[in-house]
Design a protein around this motif. Structure first.
Motif, short mmCIF file in Angstrom:
data_model
loop_
_atom_site.label_atom_id
_atom_site.label_comp_id
_atom_site.label_asym_id
_atom_site.label_seq_id
_atom_site.Cartn_x
_atom_site.Cartn_y
_atom_site.Cartn_z
N SER A 68 1.05 -0.81 -0.37
CA SER A 68 0.15 -0.07 0.29
C SER A 68 0.87 0.95 -0.55
N ARG A 69 0.39 2.38 -0.44
CA ARG A 69 1.07 3.40 -0.47
C ARG A 69 1.53 3.55 1.07
N THR A 70 0.96 3.75 2.09
CA THR A 70 1.26 3.77 3.66
C THR A 70 2.52 3.27 3.81
N ASP A 71 2.20 1.88 3.55
CA ASP A 71 4.05 0.67 3.19
C ASP A 71 4.75 1.41 2.88
N GLN A 72 4.77 2.07 1.74
CA GLN A 72 5.59 2.44 1.05
C GLN A 72 6.74 3.35 1.66
N LYS A 75 8.38 2.50 4.67
CA LYS A 75 9.94 2.33 3.99
C LYS A 75 11.08 3.11 3.63
N GLU A 76 10.15 4.25 3.23
CA GLU A 76 11.19 5.54 2.81
C GLU A 76 11.35 6.37 3.53
N ALA A 77 10.41 6.59 5.25
CA ALA A 77 11.01 6.98 6.05
C ALA A 77 11.70 6.09 6.99
N GLN A 78 12.10 4.80 7.11
CA GLN A 78 13.31 3.43 7.87
C GLN A 78 13.99 4.53 7.07
N SER A 79 14.48 4.44 5.42
CA SER A 79 15.43 4.35 4.85
C SER A 79 16.13 6.32 5.39
N HIS A 80 15.49 6.85 5.36
CA HIS A 80 15.79 8.24 5.38
C HIS A 80 16.44 8.44 6.80
N ILE A 81 15.52 7.52 8.02
CA ILE A 81 16.70 7.74 9.63
C ILE A 81 17.73 6.87 9.38
N GLY A 82 17.79 5.30 8.83
CA GLY A 82 18.73 4.54 8.81
C GLY A 82 19.78 5.56 8.22
N ARG A 83 19.90 6.77 7.05
CA ARG A 83 20.80 7.20 6.47
C ARG A 83 21.61 8.19 7.35
#
Length: 156
Positions: A68-72, A75-83
């Protein structure tokens, strides 16, 4: 009086109003069908099919549907925080002092002054890095000014 004036001017029909039972029945049936169709889309109606809800403890509870768009967005927020966490660890390596055990240590005040130009979420990123086991510091929260001399240790 108004009715007599209106009739005199020709605005009101003088013929009796004829309403057939068949016409009433057709109008009622049309309204009933329209209302039934409307109720199919009303979430508070008894006619709405009951959707299966995931209960607490079941797999997928508290998570958006896969794809879903919420899931996407998650995932993008998790990636951003990881960086951001990786970038914070790199800044600690760059400005910190290396200890005998190979770990880097920096005071919070110095890290705050350097990292705040990169991101205004220094403390939040530090808390996330600690949750991931990448850094260690004493206390639950760090405050600029009060905790400037608290040592932050880069574990990994």
């Amino acid at each position: 009086m108004e009715t007599e004036d209106a009739r005199a001017q020709g605005n009101v029909s003088t013929e009796p109003c004829v309403i057939s039972v068949k016409g009433l029945k057709e109008n009622w049936q049309k309204w009933s069908n329209d209302h039934r169709e409307y109720q199919k889309h009303n979430p508070f109606s008894n006619d709405t099919p009951v959707t299966v809800h995931i209960q607490r403890g079941q797999g997928g509870y508290g998570r958006p549907p896969e794809g879903s768009r919420t899931d996407q967005r998650g995932k993008e927020a998790q990636s951003h925080i990881g960086r951001e966490v990786q970038e914070l660890c790199q800044v600690i390596r760059d400005i910190g002092e290396s200890r005998e055990d190979g770990r880097y240590v920096v005071e919070f005040g110095r890290l705050f002054d350097r990292y705040v130009t990169i991101s205004n979420k220094v403390v939040g990123v530090l808390l996330r890095a600690r949750k991931q086991g990448l850094v260690h510091f004493e206390g639950e929260m760090l405050w600029q000014g009060r905790d400037d001399h608290v040592l932050i240790t880069l574990i990994k």
